[in-house]
Design a protein around this motif. Structure first.
Motif, PDB file in Angstrom:
ATOM      1  N   ARG A  20       0.847  -1.184   0.000  1.00 23.50           N
ATOM      2  CA  ARG A  20       0.000   0.000   0.000  1.00 23.50           C
ATOM      3  C   ARG A  20       0.892   1.247   0.000  1.00 23.50           C
ATOM      4  N   ILE A  21       0.926   1.924  -1.126  1.00 30.18           N
ATOM      5  CA  ILE A  21       1.662   3.175  -1.235  1.00 30.18           C
ATOM      6  C   ILE A  21       0.754   4.178  -1.925  1.00 30.18           C
ATOM      7  N   ALA A  22       0.994   5.448  -1.666  1.00 29.81           N
ATOM      8  CA  ALA A  22       0.171   6.452  -2.340  1.00 29.81           C
ATOM      9  C   ALA A  22       1.047   7.503  -3.001  1.00 29.81           C
ATOM     10  N   CYS A  31       2.525  11.317   2.580  1.00 23.70           N
ATOM     11  CA  CYS A  31       1.252  10.799   3.104  1.00 23.70           C
ATOM     12  C   CYS A  31       1.459   9.802   4.239  1.00 23.70           C
ATOM     13  N   LEU A  65       1.641   6.561   4.279  1.00 23.58           N
ATOM     14  CA  LEU A  65       0.944   5.270   4.232  1.00 23.58           C
ATOM     15  C   LEU A  65       1.900   4.085   4.146  1.00 23.58           C
TER      16      LEU A  65
END
Lengths: 306, 128
Positions: free
Chosen positions: B33-35, B41, B43
């Protein structure tokens, strides 16, 4: 007249040089003034001095400015703010470079908003007499102006009520849990003019004071694709799109600036009207509301904020 | 060349020069899960169980606090290993193998032709 529009978004960036490459070379905004650790920029089709402020140090949103039509509107908003029960502070001309006196308000969500009645008039790059369609030498995406901002809130209802009661915004669209719980806003899209939103709010735990995104306005699907192509060349991280929103019907790409602040290029959408009924979205259909084509919510859109 | 061992698995990925943790993982067919990929951010928090990392860009304290750094927490998108490391991706980080062909290729390449075939032929590296 009251609030005319979203005037400026002031964001924090970790690295000013990287931010300049993004906002100037990729987005095509123009630097107007650099003072200390702050850079003031505008788009080619904006008339006032600046619409984006970058401040080196940290990430997220420092404050958001709204322009009102006349000085008297400041007094009205000050009075309504007191009635509403939020903290206000008068600001003097020059507190922000090239911005008039006005009022600084702390929203229930903790965000700082400023209202002002004047900014130094600079003029657009095509002028006001027999203007060309656009400047011949645009840079990168060449975004003409900012469009809106989406802020995070622990409690959308209270801050939404502020914008409606104090700023006289109207509600264009709204996300609710289901039709049996219409009092609870999970997200809201609010307008003062004819855009689908000048400001939007999204609910989440520890979202107070946070930025979900700031948006640049483009026109048409082909400009959205072109923007995506330039983002690809410039290695801009993408969150979602190109796609179309069910909410507002805008065409969109979400992406991140070099500090991780989410940006959006937003095109079209319907013409909002004050007497247009509010569109309601229920939580079970939120994926289609956000991404009408893909209709699947990604794992980052509602969770990555700065 | 440093090795990134994924805690709880038999997998060690070789990191290339200046490659962030996420860059190595994605090159080797994994996803997590990366943004924003830009350290803003937060995450992509992971825990460095062993080894040392540095950062390829400034990560501000409002995103990753000094206390978190002290505890071994880092942002995978900005962390570059400077020694062999073992990392634990928390459950919400959802580390998984999304392109087994590239995982097999990366493991085979780093173990030398043929030599890694046995390891790469197994399914130890598949994280569902």
């Amino acid at each position: 007249m009251g609030v005319l529009r979203l005037g400026y978004v002031h964001v924090r960036v970790t690295d000013m040089e990287a931010a300049k490459r993004h906002y100037i070379n990729t987005m095509g905004f123009y630097p107007m003034l650099e003072v200390g650790n702050k850079l003031y920029l505008k788009g080619w089709d904006e008339f006032d001095h600046h619409s984006i402020v970058l401040e080196e140090g940290g990430v997220g949103v420092a404050k958001v400015g709204f322009k009102v039509a006349k000085p008297d509107d400041i007094d009205v908003i000050e009075s309504k703010s007191r009635t509403f029960g939020v903290e206000t502070q008068r600001m003097t001309k020059g507190d922000n470079p090239d911005v008039s006196d006005g009022l600084r308000i702390t929203l229930p969500s903790g965000h700082i908003v400023e209202v002002y009645h004047d900014q130094t008039y600079v003029g657009s790059l095509v002028g006001t007499v027999n203007p060309q369609l656009f400047p011949r030498e645009l840079v990168g995406i060449g975004a003409p102006r900012i469009d809106h901002a989406l802020l995070g809130c622990d409690d959308v209802n209270t801050t939404e009520k502020f914008f409606i009661d104090v700023f006289d915004f109207y509600q264009v669209e709204r996300l609710i849990p289901d039709l049996d719980h219409q009092d609870c806003s999970l997200a809201t899209w609010l307008s003062s003019g004819n855009r689908g939103h000048d400001i939007a709010l999204i609910q989440g735990e520890n979202y107070d004071k946070k930025l979900h995104h700031l948006a640049f306005q483009l026109e048409g699907w082909s400009d959205i694709l072109k923007a995506g192509q330039i983002m690809s060349i410039d290695d801009v991280p993408i969150d979602m799109g190109p796609t179309q929103h069910g909410i507002t019907r805008g065409k969109t790409i979400y992406y991140f600036d070099p500090s991780g602040n989410r940006n959006e290029v937003f095109a079209d959408g319907y013409v909002a009207q004050r007497d247009r009924p509010t569109m309601l979205w229920t939580a079970d259909q939120v994926a289609r509301g956000i991404n009408a084509i893909n209709r699947t919510l990604n794992e980052t859109f509602t969770t990555a904020l700065t | 060349m440093t090795g990134i061992t994924l805690a709880g698995t038999q997998v060690t990925l070789e990191s290339r020069a200046d490659e962030s943790l996420t860059a190595t993982l994605y090159r080797a067919g994994y996803a997590m899960r990366i943004a924003c990929k830009r350290g803003g951010c937060g995450l992509c928090r992971v825990h460095v169980d062993q080894g040392q990392i540095s950062y390829n860009a400034h990560v501000c304290e409002s995103v990753l606090t000094p206390e978190e750094r002290e505890q071994g927490i880092t942002l995978a998108c900005r962390a570059v290993p400077t020694s062999d490391v073992t990392i634990s991706v928390p459950e919400e980080g959802r580390l998984r193998c999304v392109a087994p062909a590239f995982t097999r290729y990366a493991l085979r390449e780093q173990s030398g032709a043929g030599k890694g075939a046995a390891q790469a032929g197994g399914r130890d590296w598949v994280i569902d």
